[in-house]
Enzyme design. Structure first.
Site, mmCIF file in Angstrom:
data_model
loop_
_atom_site.group_PDB
_atom_site.id
_atom_site.type_symbol
_atom_site.label_atom_id
_atom_site.label_comp_id
_atom_site.label_asym_id
_atom_site.label_seq_id
_atom_site.Cartn_x
_atom_site.Cartn_y
_atom_site.Cartn_z
ATOM 1 N N ALA A 102 0.833 -1.216 0.000
ATOM 2 C CA ALA A 102 0.000 0.000 0.000
ATOM 3 C C ALA A 102 0.861 1.257 0.000
ATOM 4 O O ALA A 102 0.342 2.371 0.037
ATOM 5 C CB ALA A 102 -0.936 0.005 1.211
ATOM 6 N N GLY A 103 2.179 1.083 -0.042
ATOM 7 C CA GLY A 103 3.084 2.234 -0.080
ATOM 8 C C GLY A 103 3.334 2.664 -1.519
ATOM 9 O O GLY A 103 2.640 2.232 -2.450
ATOM 10 N N THR A 136 18.053 -0.687 -1.286
ATOM 11 C CA THR A 136 18.375 0.661 -1.762
ATOM 12 C C THR A 136 19.867 0.798 -2.046
ATOM 13 O O THR A 136 20.690 0.084 -1.453
ATOM 14 C CB THR A 136 17.970 1.673 -0.668
ATOM 15 N N ASP A 137 20.214 1.770 -2.891
ATOM 16 C CA ASP A 137 21.638 2.059 -3.135
ATOM 17 C C ASP A 137 22.289 2.740 -1.931
ATOM 18 O O ASP A 137 23.517 2.830 -1.853
ATOM 19 C CB ASP A 137 21.815 2.916 -4.396
ATOM 20 N N GLU A 138 21.475 3.211 -0.970
ATOM 21 C CA GLU A 138 22.040 3.972 0.150
ATOM 22 C C GLU A 138 22.892 3.099 1.077
ATOM 23 O O GLU A 138 23.684 3.613 1.859
ATOM 24 C CB GLU A 138 20.921 4.689 0.924
ATOM 25 N N TYR A 163 18.403 5.012 8.527
ATOM 26 C CA TYR A 163 17.628 4.297 7.502
ATOM 27 C C TYR A 163 18.518 3.319 6.738
ATOM 28 O O TYR A 163 18.216 2.118 6.656
ATOM 29 C CB TYR A 163 16.985 5.293 6.521
ATOM 30 N N LYS A 216 18.529 -0.828 6.500
ATOM 31 C CA LYS A 216 18.375 -1.584 5.247
ATOM 32 C C LYS A 216 19.593 -2.488 5.027
ATOM 33 O O LYS A 216 19.458 -3.627 4.584
ATOM 34 C CB LYS A 216 18.217 -0.626 4.060
HETATM 35 P P1 NAD Z 1 6.830 3.781 1.541
HETATM 36 O O1 NAD Z 1 7.282 4.399 2.811
HETATM 37 O O2 NAD Z 1 6.083 4.593 0.532
HETATM 38 O O3 NAD Z 1 5.886 2.522 1.866
HETATM 39 C C1 NAD Z 1 6.195 1.603 2.868
HETATM 40 C C2 NAD Z 1 4.989 0.682 3.041
HETATM 41 O O4 NAD Z 1 5.315 -0.297 4.046
HETATM 42 C C3 NAD Z 1 3.735 1.415 3.523
HETATM 43 O O5 NAD Z 1 2.603 0.961 2.822
HETATM 44 C C4 NAD Z 1 3.634 1.028 5.006
HETATM 45 O O6 NAD Z 1 2.305 1.012 5.490
HETATM 46 C C5 NAD Z 1 4.243 -0.370 4.981
HETATM 47 N N1 NAD Z 1 4.796 -0.748 6.295
HETATM 48 C C6 NAD Z 1 5.647 -0.019 7.069
HETATM 49 N N2 NAD Z 1 5.903 -0.690 8.209
HETATM 50 C C7 NAD Z 1 5.231 -1.871 8.128
HETATM 51 C C8 NAD Z 1 5.121 -2.977 8.993
HETATM 52 N N3 NAD Z 1 5.753 -3.012 10.175
HETATM 53 N N4 NAD Z 1 4.365 -4.036 8.608
HETATM 54 C C9 NAD Z 1 3.703 -4.014 7.416
HETATM 55 N N5 NAD Z 1 3.764 -2.973 6.563
HETATM 56 C C10 NAD Z 1 4.523 -1.916 6.919
HETATM 57 O O7 NAD Z 1 8.132 3.132 0.906
HETATM 58 P P2 NAD Z 1 8.606 3.047 -0.624
HETATM 59 O O8 NAD Z 1 9.260 4.313 -0.981
HETATM 60 O O9 NAD Z 1 7.512 2.518 -1.452
HETATM 61 O O10 NAD Z 1 9.743 1.952 -0.490
HETATM 62 C C11 NAD Z 1 9.431 0.561 -0.567
HETATM 63 C C12 NAD Z 1 10.706 -0.266 -0.428
HETATM 64 O O11 NAD Z 1 11.633 0.110 -1.439
HETATM 65 C C13 NAD Z 1 11.417 -0.039 0.907
HETATM 66 O O12 NAD Z 1 11.928 -1.280 1.338
HETATM 67 C C14 NAD Z 1 12.547 0.924 0.563
HETATM 68 O O13 NAD Z 1 13.645 0.750 1.425
HETATM 69 C C15 NAD Z 1 12.867 0.483 -0.855
HETATM 70 N N6 NAD Z 1 13.450 1.537 -1.711
HETATM 71 C C16 NAD Z 1 12.819 2.740 -1.850
HETATM 72 C C17 NAD Z 1 13.359 3.704 -2.697
HETATM 73 C C18 NAD Z 1 12.693 5.037 -2.909
HETATM 74 O O14 NAD Z 1 13.236 5.897 -3.595
HETATM 75 N N7 NAD Z 1 11.494 5.273 -2.387
HETATM 76 C C19 NAD Z 1 14.543 3.428 -3.399
HETATM 77 C C20 NAD Z 1 15.155 2.182 -3.242
HETATM 78 C C21 NAD Z 1 14.587 1.238 -2.397
HETATM 79 P P1 TYD Z 2 14.809 12.263 -0.304
HETATM 80 O O1 TYD Z 2 13.689 12.366 -1.284
HETATM 81 O O2 TYD Z 2 14.490 12.363 1.154
HETATM 82 O O3 TYD Z 2 15.560 10.891 -0.630
HETATM 83 P P2 TYD Z 2 16.995 10.325 -0.052
HETATM 84 O O4 TYD Z 2 17.403 11.103 1.120
HETATM 85 O O5 TYD Z 2 16.613 8.920 0.322
HETATM 86 O O6 TYD Z 2 17.938 10.410 -1.191
HETATM 87 O O7 TYD Z 2 15.874 13.374 -0.639
HETATM 88 C C1 TYD Z 2 16.454 13.472 -1.926
HETATM 89 C C2 TYD Z 2 17.491 14.569 -1.887
HETATM 90 O O8 TYD Z 2 16.811 15.832 -1.704
HETATM 91 C C3 TYD Z 2 18.466 14.446 -0.721
HETATM 92 O O9 TYD Z 2 19.745 14.881 -1.145
HETATM 93 C C4 TYD Z 2 17.914 15.416 0.321
HETATM 94 C C5 TYD Z 2 17.252 16.502 -0.511
HETATM 95 N N1 TYD Z 2 16.063 17.147 0.088
HETATM 96 C C6 TYD Z 2 15.970 18.543 0.100
HETATM 97 O O10 TYD Z 2 16.879 19.260 -0.346
HETATM 98 N N2 TYD Z 2 14.853 19.114 0.638
HETATM 99 C C7 TYD Z 2 13.834 18.381 1.169
HETATM 100 O O11 TYD Z 2 12.842 18.972 1.680
HETATM 101 C C8 TYD Z 2 13.918 16.943 1.109
HETATM 102 C C9 TYD Z 2 12.828 16.091 1.663
HETATM 103 C C10 TYD Z 2 15.057 16.374 0.547
#
Ligand code: NAD
Ligand code: TYD
Length: 355
Positions: free
Chosen positions: A14-15, A134-136, A159, A163
């Protein structure tokens, strides 16, 4: 039990990325059963899934991955043979404010899922535990170079540390118990349904509300942006073609300085809303930097390109336009997620940054 070809548990469906994945797999593979287990934290939203909620091969279970009995029951009830694990606390700034939930969900939750898979799967034939990362976890780059799958882990934020820990557990279960795992590490995703705590949707929302646009430090940090639907196609590729025990980087080959992204969003939004060109750029504010702010992320994606034949397809300008247009067309969604808790979050995070 109906004879589905795969019975896939998607956690965190749902995320942001998870909901795109649910939509992709439910629609593309009617022969697969998709079970979405999500706690519906602030980041999870059933509005993200309206178009699939009545599909015959889709089920939703509200539950917490940190509760072993809940997870085990889902495995037993649905005969799960495949896991695609998205559920996580995902925002760096929140992890700096309070790391505890990151340890619980990202580390303990992942270990629970691994244990449930290990105890439910009597043999590993046709089984897959796919962990989304994630790449982080690789740390931070200087101005040159890229992360490869061989780059040693060096996470800097709570974070990324959580991960990294979860990735290590997934690999440990492969080496120790032979659990059939695969991992992918993706770069920064963007697109529809992203919660407006992350840079791109936060900036779009603030432009629409005519609020200051907070850019951390000098805006020169670099991220590699990947359109979420390209990521989901990459995940589909790794699930079907990836080798067990392997890791694949999934990136956009699209490095941008933050300030460049923010300026582009201003231009596109001004154009799509009929504002005077240059109007939104006046809202940009350089604010207090993030603690321990990683300088640059960039992924070498040769492995997935050469071995599995996936590559990113969406041009950045086109992806940003689709994204801005989606937020303009989905004001109800945006209003819904930015009311209530979000206002407190925004106050807490940005007041001391001077915006
Ligand atoms: P998000 O924060 O949008 O969604 C996270 C989802 O997990 C939500 O629906 C939340 O309700 C659910 N959740 C959180 N805690 C939970 C729990 N304890 N039990 C069950 N459900 C739970 O995250 P996202 O951006 O969609 O990221 C999804 C995955 O991809 C994560 O593992 C993240 O580390 C990874 N990821 C994200 C990015 C990015 O740019 N967003 C990049 C690389 C990897
Ligand atoms: P973010 O979307 O939080 O992703 P991540 O930290 O996982 O890369 O942030 C992306 C980049 O943007 C990061 O370098 C931090 C910067 N940032 C801002 O400059 N202002 C903001 O309000 C936010 C949320 C992020």
């Amino acid at each position: 039990m109906k004879d589905y070809k795969k019975r896939i548990l998607i956690t965190g469906g749902a995320g942001f990325i998870g909901s795109h994945a649910v939509r992709h797999f439910v629609n593309k593979y009617p022969e697969y059963l998709i079970v979405n287990l999500d706690k519906l934290t602030y980041a999870g939203n059933l509005m993200n899934l309206r178009d699939v909620e009545n599909k015959p091969n889709y089920r939703f279970v509200k539950g917490d991955i940190t509760d072993y009995d809940t997870v085990k029951k889902v495995f037993d009830d649905y005969g799960i043979d495949t896991v695609i694990h998205f559920a996580a606390e995902s925002h760096v700034d929140r992890s700096i404010e309070n790391p505890d939930d990151f340890v619980k969900t990202n580390v303990l939750g992942t270990v629970n899922l691994l244990n449930a898979a290990k105890s439910s799967w009597k043999d590993y034939e046709g089984k897959t535990f796919y962990h989304i990362s994630t790449d982080e976890v690789y740390g931070s780059l200087g101005d040159t170079g890229k992360f490869t799958e061989q780059t040693p882990y060096d996470p800097h934020s709570p974070y990324s540390a959580s991960k990294a820990a979860s990735d290590h557990f997934v690999r440990a279960y492969y080496h120790t118990y032979g659990l059939p795992v695969v991992i992918s590490n993706a770069s920064n995703n963007y697109g529809p349904y992203q919660f407006p705590e992350k840079l791109i949707p936060l900036i779009i929302n603030n432009i629409l509300e005519q609020k200051p646009l907070p850019v951390y430090g000098k805006g020169e940090n670099v991220r590699d942006w990947l359109y979420v639907e390209d990521h989901v196609k990459g995940i589909d590729t790794v699930l079907h073609k990836g080798k067990k025990g392997e890791t694949y980087n999934i990136g956009g080959e699209n490095e941008r300085k933050n300030i460049e992204v923010v300026e582009k969003l201003c231009e596109i939004t001004d154009e799509l809303t009929g504002r005077t060109p240059g109007e939104s750029k006046k809202l940009i504010r350089f604010v207090k930097d993030r603690a321990g702010h990683d300088w640059r992320y960039a992924l070498d994606i040769s492995k997935i390109k050469n071995e599995l034949g996936w590559r990113p397809e969406t041009d950045f300008d086109e992806g940003l336009r689709k994204t801005v247009r989606w937020y303009l067309d989905n004001k109800e969604w945006l209003d819904n997620v930015t009311s209530g808790e979000y206002r407190h979050y925004y106050e807490r995070m940005y007041k001391n940054r001077g915006v």
